[in-house]
Design a protein around this motif. Structure first.
Motif, PDB file in Angstrom:
ATOM      1  N   TYR A 144      39.770  79.844   5.008  1.00 48.35           N
ATOM      2  CA  TYR A 144      39.405  79.514   5.429  1.00 48.35           C
ATOM      3  C   TYR A 144      39.362  78.235   5.998  1.00 48.35           C
ATOM      4  CZ  TYR A 144      37.980  84.216   6.419  1.00 48.35           C
ATOM      5  OH  TYR A 144      37.527  85.671   6.231  1.00 48.35           O
ATOM      6  N   ALA A 145      39.523  77.095   5.556  1.00 48.28           N
ATOM      7  CA  ALA A 145      40.067  75.937   5.863  1.00 48.28           C
ATOM      8  C   ALA A 145      41.043  75.602   6.250  1.00 48.28           C
ATOM      9  CB  ALA A 145      39.428  74.735   4.650  1.00 48.28           C
TER      10      ALA A 145
ATOM     11  N   GLU B 241      43.962  75.001  11.422  1.00 54.38           N
ATOM     12  CA  GLU B 241      45.222  75.221  12.641  1.00 54.38           C
ATOM     13  C   GLU B 241      44.297  75.246  13.659  1.00 54.38           C
ATOM     14  OE1 GLU B 241      47.268  78.927  11.303  1.00 54.38           O
ATOM     15  OE2 GLU B 241      47.495  77.952   9.317  1.00 54.38           O
ATOM     16  N   ALA B 242      43.524  75.923  13.368  1.00 58.11           N
ATOM     17  CA  ALA B 242      42.934  76.067  14.926  1.00 58.11           C
ATOM     18  C   ALA B 242      42.507  75.403  15.317  1.00 58.11           C
ATOM     19  CB  ALA B 242      41.700  77.572  14.755  1.00 58.11           C
ATOM     20  N   VAL B 243      41.841  73.954  14.626  1.00 55.57           N
ATOM     21  CA  VAL B 243      41.439  72.627  15.799  1.00 55.57           C
ATOM     22  C   VAL B 243      42.530  71.924  16.005  1.00 55.57           C
ATOM     23  CG1 VAL B 243      40.426  70.282  14.775  1.00 55.57           C
ATOM     24  CG2 VAL B 243      39.713  72.600  14.469  1.00 55.57           C
TER      25      VAL B 243
ATOM     26  N   LEU C 173      38.577  75.638  19.107  1.00 58.21           N
ATOM     27  CA  LEU C 173      37.456  76.056  18.712  1.00 58.21           C
ATOM     28  C   LEU C 173      36.326  77.092  19.206  1.00 58.21           C
ATOM     29  CD1 LEU C 173      36.115  72.343  20.131  1.00 58.21           C
ATOM     30  CD2 LEU C 173      37.205  72.661  17.629  1.00 58.21           C
ATOM     31  N   LEU C 174      36.956  77.476  19.930  1.00 54.04           N
ATOM     32  CA  LEU C 174      36.676  79.567  19.406  1.00 54.04           C
ATOM     33  C   LEU C 174      37.068  79.825  18.611  1.00 54.04           C
ATOM     34  CD1 LEU C 174      34.397  81.410  20.715  1.00 54.04           C
ATOM     35  CD2 LEU C 174      36.203  82.119  22.467  1.00 54.04           C
ATOM     36  N   SER C 175      38.191  80.033  18.417  1.00 55.70           N
ATOM     37  CA  SER C 175      39.011  80.473  17.371  1.00 55.70           C
ATOM     38  C   SER C 175      38.360  79.755  15.527  1.00 55.70           C
ATOM     39  CB  SER C 175      40.116  80.375  16.977  1.00 55.70           C
ATOM     40  OG  SER C 175      41.088  81.046  18.241  1.00 55.70           O
ATOM     41  N   ALA C 176      37.962  78.684  15.623  1.00 58.59           N
ATOM     42  CA  ALA C 176      37.760  77.405  14.384  1.00 58.59           C
ATOM     43  C   ALA C 176      36.731  78.011  14.502  1.00 58.59           C
ATOM     44  CB  ALA C 176      37.798  75.756  14.580  1.00 58.59           C
TER      45      ALA C 176
ATOM     46  N   LEU D  88      35.986  82.205  12.399  1.00 56.41           N
ATOM     47  CA  LEU D  88      37.144  81.707  11.038  1.00 56.41           C
ATOM     48  C   LEU D  88      35.594  81.378  10.800  1.00 56.41           C
ATOM     49  CD1 LEU D  88      40.157  80.675  12.289  1.00 56.41           C
ATOM     50  CD2 LEU D  88      39.708  82.379  10.847  1.00 56.41           C
ATOM     51  N   ALA D  89      34.910  80.193  10.817  1.00 58.09           N
ATOM     52  CA  ALA D  89      33.770  79.536  10.035  1.00 58.09           C
ATOM     53  C   ALA D  89      32.951  80.917   9.717  1.00 58.09           C
ATOM     54  CB  ALA D  89      33.584  78.832  10.600  1.00 58.09           C
TER      55      ALA D  89
END
Length: 80
Positions: A14-15, A20-22, A27-30, A33-34
């Protein structure tokens, strides 16, 4: 495999996806994912400990995982 090893692998996966998203300024996807990491980690622990009957867990209140904390800080930093 030990539970801690599986949790470490899950965290690393996940990290990398969050990074990758960042990098793509998503940031919405990040954040999603978190949240998915937290859900998957709790599910994994419950399955290994035979406690799936306790799921879903009630909200933790203000507690957050380290991955969600990083994403939240990135949102604040980017908004400034």
């Amino acid at each position: 495999m030990r539970l801690i090893d599986e949790l470490n692998e899950l965290h690393d996966y996940y990290a990398s996806k969050i990074n990758e998203a960042v990098e793509h300024d998503d940031l919405l996807s990040a954040d999603q994912l978190a949240q998915a990491y937290e859900t998957d980690a709790v599910q994994l622990m419950a399955e290994r400990e035979g406690l799936t009957h306790l799921l879903p867990l009630p909200p933790f209140g203000t507690r957050e995982s380290s991955l969600r904390r990083v994403v939240r800080r990135l949102r604040v930093t980017r908004a400034a």
